[in-house]
Design an enzyme around this catalytic site. Structure first.
Site, short mmCIF file in Angstrom:
data_model
loop_
_atom_site.label_atom_id
_atom_site.label_comp_id
_atom_site.label_asym_id
_atom_site.label_seq_id
_atom_site.Cartn_x
_atom_site.Cartn_y
_atom_site.Cartn_z
CG HIS A 143 96.68 -120.48 -8.13
ND1 HIS A 143 97.19 -119.60 -9.06
CD2 HIS A 143 96.62 -121.67 -8.75
CE1 HIS A 143 97.40 -120.22 -10.19
NE2 HIS A 143 97.07 -121.49 -10.04
CG ASP A 185 97.74 -125.89 -9.92
OD1 ASP A 185 97.32 -124.74 -10.16
OD2 ASP A 185 98.65 -126.44 -10.58
NE ARG A 217 97.02 -128.16 -13.65
CZ ARG A 217 96.10 -127.36 -13.09
NH1 ARG A 217 96.33 -126.07 -12.98
NH2 ARG A 217 94.96 -127.85 -12.65
FE LIG Z 1 97.72 -123.05 -11.41
#
Ligand SMILES: [Fe+2]
Length: 314
Positions: free
Chosen positions: A100, A102, A271
């Site tokens: 993927h 994000d 993150r």
């Molecule tokens: Fe991710």
């Protein structure tokens, strides 16, 4: 007070993407010159890695992020610290073992993601990245022309249980009640013109529901075709995490995959994502948010995808 002069080195670790940057202590106090070197390496190599950044905490991680742009909150998942730090914790069932990019279910999805390793399992738990610019460049010309003409609908409301046989009930509940609490639908071009490098990149991945205007069967066949080119091993790089590592990737030119092979060992990363802009296809047509009418405000700051440049919903 003068900052000691450091020598920043950039060493490639993969043929098509990935480089290790040494000689930098990440934080909010880097010089403009060092930030420019990091940014240039990031655009050139798509994902860059730093070892030994154990000094970073949530605040310093965010302060460094601000040197690359504006940090943004995840549109649905609460942060780990009430600000911008997004939790990627094995105990939440957060195993991103699907290719993927994000947050592509909103229009102005993040430009950069900055991932910091806090707790790493004794084995496994690596992350892979794939270069979506070289994947496009290596397509045969007829497939490039086809991809240029397509658009695809991305959503955070996918069939989580179908992708994860044996999923725990609490993981499924978290997915439904938190991750997919607001259901987003965004139509993007399949080929995005990168706003900084001008490269053409394939914009697909796990959040794609279907290619616009095609039947389900045709859509699945074409998605598998393009995705196979993205995931070719020659088009990827793999990183074996150590505590204190930081990876930064250009989320507009990559996909990634968190390998779920560390059994029940704890794995915890943080993150911070940096605001992106609304993608534009090779025909100049921008992405469109189909639902909801706008990206709701998060508890703190601005949400990913809520960039003011967002085009009107049609
Ligand atoms: Fe991710």
């Amino acid at each position: 007070m003068s900052t000691a002069t450091t020598t920043v080195t950039v060493e490639k670790v993969g043929g098509r993407l990935g480089a290790v940057i040494s000689g930098v202590r990440l934080g909010g106090d880097l010089s403009a010159g060092t930030v420019a070197e990091i940014r240039a390496a990031l655009l050139a190599h798509k994902v860059v890695f730093f070892r030994g950044q154990d000094h970073l905490d949530e605040e310093a991680h965010e302060a460094f992020g601000k040197l690359l742009g504006t940090p943004v909150a995840h549109p649905t998942v609460p942060s780990a610290d009430g600000r911008y730090s997004f939790p990627i914790d094995s105990d939440y069932g957060a195993r991103a073992n699907q290719w993927h990019t994000d947050v592509t279910f909103v229009p102005a999805y993040p430009a950069f993601s900055i991932l910091r390793a806090v707790t790493i399992p004794p084995y496994g738990g690596n992350t892979l990245w794939a270069n979506t610019a070289t994947a496009y460049a290596h397509l045969p010309e007829p497939l490039r022309a086809l991809a240029d003409s397509l658009r695809a609908v991305h959503s955070n409301d996918y069939d989580y249980a179908a992708l994860r046989p044996g999923v725990l009930p609490e993981q499924l509940a978290r997915f439904r009640e938190v991750f997919a609490s607001t259901k987003y639908l965004t139509e993007h071009p399949v080929v995005r013109v990168h706003p900084e490098t001008g490269e053409r990149t394939l914009l697909l991945g796990n959040f794609v529901q279907r290619i616009s205007g095609l039947t389900g069967a045709d859509s699945r066949a074409l998605l598998a075709l393009f995705q196979t080119h993205i995931e070719r091993p020659e088009n990827t790089v793999r990183w074996q995490w150590q505590v204190g590592d930081v990876a930064i990737w250009d989320n507009r030119a990559t996909q990634h995959y968190g390998v779920d092979d560390s059994d029940d060992h704890e794995r915890k990363l943080r993150r911070v994502t940096i605001d992106g802009d609304v993608p534009v296809g090779v025909d100049g047509v921008a992405s469109v948010l189909l639902a909801p009418e706008s990206v709701p405000d998060p508890a703190f700051g601005i949400a990913s995808g809520a960039s003011p440049a967002e085009p009107a919903t049609v």
